[in-house]
Design a protein around this motif. Structure first.
Motif, short mmCIF file in Angstrom:
data_model
loop_
_atom_site.label_atom_id
_atom_site.label_comp_id
_atom_site.label_asym_id
_atom_site.label_seq_id
_atom_site.Cartn_x
_atom_site.Cartn_y
_atom_site.Cartn_z
N GLY A 91 0.55 -1.32 -0.26
CA GLY A 91 0.45 -0.28 0.16
C GLY A 91 1.03 1.21 0.34
N PRO A 94 -0.44 3.83 -3.22
CA PRO A 94 -1.68 4.49 -3.38
C PRO A 94 -2.43 3.28 -5.12
CG PRO A 94 -1.26 5.83 -1.97
CD PRO A 94 -0.31 5.04 -2.71
N GLY A 95 -3.55 2.72 -4.78
CA GLY A 95 -4.15 2.44 -6.41
C GLY A 95 -3.33 1.27 -6.86
N THR A 96 -1.97 0.89 -6.27
CA THR A 96 -1.44 0.08 -7.82
C THR A 96 -1.32 -1.74 -6.33
OG1 THR A 96 1.07 0.59 -6.50
CG2 THR A 96 -0.31 1.57 -8.40
N GLU A 97 -1.68 -1.90 -5.41
CA GLU A 97 -1.46 -2.88 -4.30
C GLU A 97 -1.46 -4.19 -5.82
OE1 GLU A 97 -3.10 0.24 -1.97
OE2 GLU A 97 -3.67 -0.24 -3.93
N VAL A 137 -6.67 6.59 -2.37
CA VAL A 137 -6.36 6.13 -3.60
C VAL A 137 -6.24 6.85 -5.13
CG1 VAL A 137 -7.32 3.63 -5.39
CG2 VAL A 137 -7.50 3.47 -3.18
N SER A 139 -6.37 6.72 -9.13
CA SER A 139 -6.47 5.61 -10.80
C SER A 139 -5.47 6.03 -11.23
CB SER A 139 -7.32 6.32 -11.07
OG SER A 139 -7.84 5.89 -12.18
N ARG A 183 0.75 10.62 -1.22
CA ARG A 183 -0.36 11.26 -1.84
C ARG A 183 0.48 11.96 -3.39
NH1 ARG A 183 -3.19 14.65 2.92
NH2 ARG A 183 -4.82 13.44 3.26
N ASP A 202 -5.82 12.56 -6.56
CA ASP A 202 -7.16 11.72 -5.63
C ASP A 202 -8.52 12.46 -6.19
OD1 ASP A 202 -6.05 12.79 -3.28
OD2 ASP A 202 -7.98 11.64 -3.08
#
Length: 322
Positions: A91, A94-97, A137, A139, A183, A202
């Motif tokens: 994590g 964020p968003g690529t886990e 998160v 995108s 962020r 985000d």
């Protein structure tokens, strides 16, 4: 070195982001220039697009092809990539886990046993401290759209939620996407406001198609990371303070993270720290870590808190002897 091993070594060298003169490749591989040229031809026959350029800065490099060539990594590179993917899967990005987990599974599957043991030891005996607040998160599609517009110098139109949660529509000339404090932020020239602005990625919802191309502008503040830290930290603070510090500005700058605030020199031995935080307790912690004398006159909540701390610290130690 046999031909197959030499071709793999040559392919590994060509994957680095630079042009290799034939003479340097020959020296690295311990062969003649003629052998290097023959090996380059063999790689091309196998479908690898090896480009060649002439001149003092020319040489061979691997071009973009229709298929991804085998990724050749030495031991340390393989471990570093695996650790980075595992960290992302936890994590940190964020968003690529999920994507990171898939890539990690594929990479670990082809690692030799000696490297797999090292990687698994790192996973078993290291602990990641969770974030103290939810991480927004981002995108991957949105981030890709933004950086593509930065690269192509195309105007962007997007819907945006400001700090108060109010919806707005913006038209900007995007410059860079900056990762700061877990962020992502977009630094862009706001066309309607005629000024530089920083946007939380985000909170961005791009509209298509992109606008016309624009000429480049001089970026704000020189150091984009410092610029973003000043803008986003100040905007997020609930409490603000101007603190007179009895120390040279350079000494204070060395002791604080850019997210803590900015420093303005008053004279050779005094400066002002413009800082803030979600709570006055947080500000007090940062001031205590300066290890310098300072004066605070506002806000009143911070002054009251520092007075209570002073009394508490005074009561926590025995009186001086004698």
């Amino acid at each position: 070195m046999d031909t197959s091993a030499r071709l793999l070594r040559l392919l590994s060298l060509l994957q680095t982001p630079r042009a290799w003169p034939g003479s340097e490749l020959a020296e690295r591989l311990g062969v003649s220039g003629r052998t290097v040229r023959n090996d380059i031809d063999r790689l091309r026959e196998l479908g690898y697009p090896v480009d060649a350029t002439r001149g003092t800065t020319g040489g061979y490099r691997l071009g973009a092809g229709a298929a991804m060539p085998p990724l050749l990594l030495d031991d340390e590179e393989a471990v570093a990539v695996t650790v980075a993917l595992r960290t992302a899967a936890q994590g940190s990005v964020p968003g690529t886990e999920e994507t990171s987990l898939r890539a990690l599974g594929k990479l670990e599957q082809v690692l030799p046993s000696r490297l797999r043991r090292r990687v698994r030891a790192l996973a078993a005996y290291t602990v990641a401290v969770p974030a103290d607040r939810p991480v927004p998160v981002v995108s991957a599609d949105v981030l890709t759209t933004l950086v593509s517009a930065c690269r192509d110098r195309e105007r962007l139109r997007f819907d945006y939620l400001d700090h108060a949660g109010s919806p707005t529509r913006r038209t900007v000339e995007p410059y860079r996407a900056v990762n700061w404090g877990r962020r992502w932020y977009l630094v862009a020239w706001d066309v309607e406001r005629e000024d530089w602005r920083t946007f939380r990625v985000d909170r961005i919802r791009p509209r298509t198609p992109a606008g016309p191309r624009f000429p480049p502008r001089e970026p704000p503040g020189g150091d984009l990371a410092a610029y973003v830290s000043r803008r986003v930290s100040g905007a997020a603070w609930r409490h603000h303070a101007r603190v007179t510090v009895h120390a040279p500005a350079a000494a204070v700058i060395e002791r604080i993270n850019p997210a803590v605030g900015t420093v303005e020199a008053l004279d050779a031995d005094t400066c002002v720290l413009v800082t803030g935080g979600d709570t006055v307790q947080t500000i007090a912690v940062h001031l205590g870590m300066l290890d310098c004398d300072f004066e605070v006159t506002e806000p009143a909540e911070l002054v009251d808190h520092l007075r209570r701390l002073a009394g508490r610290y005074a009561r926590s130690t025995p009186p001086p002897a004698g």
